[in-house]
Structures are given as C-alpha cells and as structure tokens.
Design a protein around this motif. Structure first.
Motif, PDB file in Angstrom:
ATOM      1  N   LYS A 280       0.832  -1.195   0.000  1.00 14.87           N
ATOM      2  CA  LYS A 280       0.000   0.000   0.000  1.00 14.87           C
ATOM      3  C   LYS A 280       0.869   1.248   0.000  1.00 14.87           C
ATOM      4  CE  LYS A 280      -3.965  -1.851   2.589  1.00 14.87           C
ATOM      5  NZ  LYS A 280      -4.991  -1.662   1.555  1.00 14.87           N
ATOM      6  N   ASP A 291      -7.554  -2.942  10.588  1.00 15.92           N
ATOM      7  CA  ASP A 291      -8.051  -4.010   9.713  1.00 15.92           C
ATOM      8  C   ASP A 291      -8.508  -5.250  10.501  1.00 15.92           C
ATOM      9  OD1 ASP A 291      -8.754  -4.562   7.131  1.00 15.92           O
ATOM     10  OD2 ASP A 291      -6.809  -5.411   6.551  1.00 15.92           O
ATOM     11  N   ASP A 350      -2.904  -7.632  -1.763  1.00 18.08           N
ATOM     12  CA  ASP A 350      -3.615  -6.741  -0.843  1.00 18.08           C
ATOM     13  C   ASP A 350      -5.085  -7.152  -0.687  1.00 18.08           C
ATOM     14  OD1 ASP A 350      -3.924  -4.670   0.902  1.00 18.08           O
ATOM     15  OD2 ASP A 350      -3.920  -3.078  -0.622  1.00 18.08           O
ATOM     16  N   GLY A 380     -11.800  -0.877   0.133  1.00 12.40           N
ATOM     17  CA  GLY A 380     -11.810   0.579  -0.006  1.00 12.40           C
ATOM     18  C   GLY A 380     -12.999   1.009  -0.859  1.00 12.40           C
TER      19      GLY A 380
HETATM   20  N1  BES Z   1      -8.178  -3.825   4.453  1.00  9.81           N
HETATM   21  C1  BES Z   1      -8.295  -3.436   3.107  1.00  9.81           C
HETATM   22  C2  BES Z   1      -9.594  -2.688   2.803  1.00  9.81           C
HETATM   23  C3  BES Z   1      -9.657  -1.274   3.273  1.00  9.81           C
HETATM   24  C4  BES Z   1      -9.095  -0.254   2.543  1.00  9.81           C
HETATM   25  C5  BES Z   1     -10.376  -0.958   4.404  1.00  9.81           C
HETATM   26  C6  BES Z   1      -9.201   1.062   2.980  1.00  9.81           C
HETATM   27  C7  BES Z   1     -10.488   0.351   4.831  1.00  9.81           C
HETATM   28  C8  BES Z   1      -9.903   1.351   4.113  1.00  9.81           C
HETATM   29  C9  BES Z   1      -8.275  -4.669   2.206  1.00  9.81           C
HETATM   30  O1  BES Z   1      -7.495  -5.714   2.639  1.00  9.81           O
HETATM   31  C10 BES Z   1      -7.738  -4.234   0.894  1.00  9.81           C
HETATM   32  O2  BES Z   1      -6.609  -3.867   0.823  1.00  9.81           O
HETATM   33  N2  BES Z   1      -8.574  -4.277  -0.143  1.00  9.81           N
HETATM   34  C11 BES Z   1      -8.200  -3.857  -1.434  1.00  9.81           C
HETATM   35  C12 BES Z   1      -8.751  -4.846  -2.419  1.00  9.81           C
HETATM   36  C13 BES Z   1      -8.262  -4.637  -3.822  1.00  9.81           C
HETATM   37  C14 BES Z   1      -6.797  -4.982  -3.916  1.00  9.81           C
HETATM   38  C15 BES Z   1      -9.068  -5.509  -4.748  1.00  9.81           C
HETATM   39  C16 BES Z   1      -8.790  -2.468  -1.672  1.00  9.81           C
HETATM   40  O3  BES Z   1      -9.929  -2.218  -1.290  1.00  9.81           O
HETATM   41  O4  BES Z   1      -8.080  -1.624  -2.216  1.00  9.81           O
END
Ligand code: BES
Ligand code: MN
Ligand code: ZN
Length: 495
Positions: A280, A291, A350, A380
């Motif tokens: 990230k 998380d 991610d 997200g």
């Molecule tokens: N924990 C994150 C989701 C998240 C992002 C929660 C921002 C709160 C705020 C999850 O593990 C993640 O990284 N999801 C990715 C998925 C994507 C790679 C398909 C995302 O949402 O960017």
C-alpha cells in the motif's frame, strides 16, 4: 457510570443536578414546566433573557433555583418538539453528557426520556441514551504517559419516572444497554491498539481471558500447525509473509438449549495490513491497524451477549493474521489451495481479507450453523460507495438481510444492502485457478462479497463490509465499535 431509576417528581427529587428538556421558542416539556411552576417562573424568566434558545444540543446550567430540591438544573435544547428524530435524540444525549461532565456532581437525575419520538418506546430511549452516555467514558489516551484529567466524572445517573412499572422497564433497558456499551468499548479498545501490541497472539490471549471470566463461553485457539493439518492454505498463505504467527480464534457461547443450532459470527482479524508484496502507499498506512475491527466487533458482541446472558448459542470465529511484504510472502500470480479444496489465483496480495475469511467460512460448515454473519474491513470500494453512515450488507438469504437492516434501524448502527447478482461473479474468472482473488476496478465491494459467496453455499449467510463504519479518521481518529450495536440487536431480536 451506573444507571438506575427514581420514582419521584422533578421538584421533590433531591439531586446535585436535574436534566430537563427545553424546546425551541422557549416551550417547556412536562418536567421543566413542573419545575418552573414550583419555582415561580424562575426558568421562563431566564429563558426570556435569551441565553438558551432551545436549539438541539444547546445547554444551560442554572444554580440555586428556589422552590425545588435539586441543587442545579441543566436545561437541554431539544429543537422543535414535532421534529424529533432518532438522530436528533442522540445529539441531545451527546450534548447532555458533555455538559454534565463540567458539573462537579457524582450523581444526576435525567428527564430526557419524556421526549416523544415517533415509533420509539421508553426502552428504546433509555438504550440509546445509555449507549451515548457510556461512550463518553471511552478513552484513547491509555498509551499516553500523561492522561487528560480535566473532565469531571459522573458516578450514577438516575432516570426520573412517576411509575413503578416504568421504573422496572428503565432498569431492564439500562442493564442491557450497559452490556452493549461494554461490548462497544471493548471493540474500540482493541481497534485503537497499535499493530505492534495487538498481534494475532494478543487477540488470542484476550479471547482466552474472556473465556476464563465467562462460565458459558469456551475458547479454543488453533495454531498454525493445526491450521496446516486442517488444510487452511489460503489463510496460511497470508500469514507466511509475517513474523507473527496466525491464530484462529473460536469463542463458543452456549446460552441456549443444547439442540439449538448456533449463530456464527466471523470477524476479519487482520492486525496490520501493509498490503503484502502489492504494498500500500505509505500515506495513512497507520490506519491499517484497524483491519482487525471486524474481529474486534465479534469480541465486543460476544462480551455483550455473555453479560446479558442471552438465551442463544453463538459462536465467534476470528481468523487473525498480519499481511506483510517478505521474502516468503504471497506473490502476485501465486496459486493456493483453500480449505474448501478450491484453488485461488492471488492476483493482488492486498486482497488478503477474503483469503483468510474464505477458510474461516468453510470452517463454519463443521459448526452446523443456523446462520453465519461475517464482518470485515474488506474493501476501499465500500468506503467510496456508502461512506460512514451505513455498513455494506450482502446476503444469500433475504430474510436474514431484512433482519439485519431492521436491527440496524433499531440500534442506530445501520447497514444498506448491495447486490450479489450472478453477472458480477464473472469478474472473478481465472485462467489458471478455480477463482481469482480480485475482480477488477468495477464494483470492488460486490466482487469481494461474490468471492466470499463461493464459500458460503451450505448455509444462510450475510456479509457486512465495515471498511468505512469501523473507524473515524482525522482529528477524531479512533475506532467506532461498530457494528457491535447492530449485531447485538440482531441477536436480541432472534431470542
Ligand atoms: N483492508 C483493506 C480494505 C480497506 C481499505 C479498508 C481502505 C479500509 C480502508 C483490504 O485488505 C484491501 O486492501 N482491499 C483492497 C482490495 C483490492 C486490492 C481488490 C482495496 O480495497 O483496495
Ligand atoms: Mn489489503
Ligand atoms: Zn485488509
């Protein structure tokens, strides 16, 4: 803070402070009017001077009013009597607790339950108010060496009533609400803890200590060796990139009949999500300590229902891991075999939440559940779609979805349903494995839910995406404790 009730009248009750409503344009509610009548219009004279207009959240503290027994009166603005909503009622409660904490009193009497709200009864008002009042006790400075001690603390708050039956109702609702508030508080505390403190091992220890203090809860922790034996290849692939060993936490609360099938709550317990090799950006990455808020909300809900002694069988399942970049971490393109036997192509490391959750959801099959609800800070995209007012809701069973929507409305911890249509499933096609772990840019929270739905065919299931609702950013950064209220209300309604 303790909560109770007092059968008396506003002018007679002896207290350090009595809290009463004032509406816009100076209109008095019943208890305020009673005080005013006994005090020779002392209150209306003050209101006429214009120091309090009765707008929602305005407060005015008045001392030494003749003709009544209370030392102080706290006037609280409640807006227009006809326009009261759930949300304005909670705002009124927030303003009240803020004001009362400037008063050097160890106890107070509250008359806010006389406010009339459409379709809301006495128990609802007490529950909401107690949750708001109790939330004011939650601290974010536990790891600061100097604590903020400017706030005065209130030891006991009694609700004023003129009836014995209402007094019993108030005490019952207040006790339930205090249990919910304790659950919310636990979820917030765990959520706010940094990743170097709140590791999978730490969460497992917290679960064990909850099991030790609660007779009807049995806690089991599966370590990585056990997960390996079971075949949780998706979960373990995430944990492989971390020095912290993964833990699979099972909290089994047996409050119902032995024959009753359990309701299972599954919470994502990712104690820090750096993204892995698909790392990230660094701005705001600290917030990825949150998380594990899905897992924290399962802890909080288990605590709340155990304190209430709810007559239900509920199992909390929290798969817990870190997601870090490492020489041994998942790489884009890697293919892993999940507990279900399905192979998964990891196109983005991610998208790890679904990898740990899919094995937890498959594990649920052996618990022969009545219902499974998972809670996760999953995407997200959900933050963009719904923002904070609503958690994202997905389900393979409409009755379950409706029950969660209703519990959200009742508790004030709302969710909003999104589709799980087959068309979206196509986005998860992989050339090399049974399923890909990402579905492209479009409809990100839906394709994440679609991924989970492949592992939940054998039971009634709902998924709550709490990526936005679980914490606040900015000056008020901190966990919200959501959706403990929603889940607890759902379980109460199931009794
Ligand atoms: N924990 C994150 C989701 C998240 C992002 C929660 C921002 C709160 C705020 C999850 O593990 C993640 O990284 N999801 C990715 C998925 C994507 C790679 C398909 C995302 O949402 O960017
Ligand atoms: Mn991630
Ligand atoms: Zn994550």
């Amino acid at each position: 803070m303790e909560f109770g009730s007092k059968v008396s009248s506003p002018e007679k009750v002896k207290t350090a402070c009595i809290i009463v409503p004032v509406f816009e344009s100076g209109k008095l509610s019943s208890s305020t009017k009673q005080l005013n009548d006994h005090a020779d219009n002392y209150l209306t004279n003050i209101i006429k001077k214009g120091d309090i207009k009765g707008k929602i959240g305005q407060t005015l503290l008045v001392h030494n009013i003749p003709g009544i027994n209370a030392d102080r009166v706290l006037l609280v603005g409640c807006g227009k009597e006809k326009d009261l909503t759930d949300i304005s009622f909670r705002k009124i409660c927030s303003a009240t607790i803020l004001a009362i904490k400037t008063v050097n009193a160890i106890e107070a009497i509250c008359c806010l339950a006389e406010l009339n709200l459409k379709d809301r009864d006495l128990s609802w008002k007490i529950t909401q108010a107690v949750k708001v009042f109790q939330a004011s006790e939650d601290r974010t400075d536990t790891l600061k060496s100097e604590k903020d001690d400017s706030e005065l603390s209130l030891g006991k708050l009694n609700w004023l009533t003129d009836s014995k039956t209402d007094s019993t109702k108030i005490n019952k609702a207040a006790a339930k609400a205090a249990a919910i508030a304790a659950g919310i508080s636990l979820a917030k505390t765990l959520g706010d803890l940094p990743g170097n403190v709140c590791t999978p091992t730490y969460l497992a220890e917290q679960a064990k200590s909850m099991g030790n203090t609660c007779k009807s809860m049995k806690v089991t922790i599966l370590d990585e060796r056990k997960m390996e034996q079971l075949g949780m290849g998706a979960l373990l692939s995430v944990s492989r990139g971390s020095r912290q060993p993964a833990k699979f936490i099972i909290m089994d609360y047996a409050g119902g009949k032995q024959t009753q099938k359990p309701i299972v709550l599954v919470g994502k317990g990712l104690t820090f999500d750096a993204g892995g090799i698909s790392i990230k950006p660094s701005a705001g990455m600290d917030e990825m300590k949150y998380d594990m808020c899905g897992g924290a909300s399962v802890f909080g809900t288990m605590k709340a229902i155990a304190e209430m002694g709810l007559p239900l069988n509920v199992i909390g399942v929290v798969p817990s891991s870190e997601n870090m970049p490492d020489g041994d971490a998942n790489k884009p393109g890697d293919i892993v075999t999940s507990l279900s036997g399905k192979t998964i192509e990891i196109l983005n490391t991610d998208a790890e939440g679904r990898l740990i959750l899919c094995d937890a959801l498959t594990y649920c099959e052996r618990l022969e559940p009545d219902t499974v609800i998972d809670v996760a800070t999953l995407t997200g995209a959900c933050v963009i779609a719904l923002g904070k007012p609503a958690s994202g809701l997905f389900s393979n069973n409409q009755k379950l979805a409706n029950a969660l929507i209703d519990a959200g409305e009742e508790s004030g911890d709302r969710c909003w349903q999104m589709p799980l249509w087959d068309e979206y499933q196509d986005q998860l096609k992989s050339n090399f494995a049974d399923i890909a772990n990402i579905g492209g840019r479009e409809a990100g929270s839906i394709t994440a839910a679609c991924f989970l739905s492949r592992f939940t065919k054998k039971f009634h299931w709902a998924h709550l995406d709490i990526a936005a609702s679980a914490w606040n950013s900015g000056a008020n950064k901190g966990a919200t404790g959501r959706p403990v209220s929603l889940l607890t209300q759902y379980l109460i309604n199931r009794c």
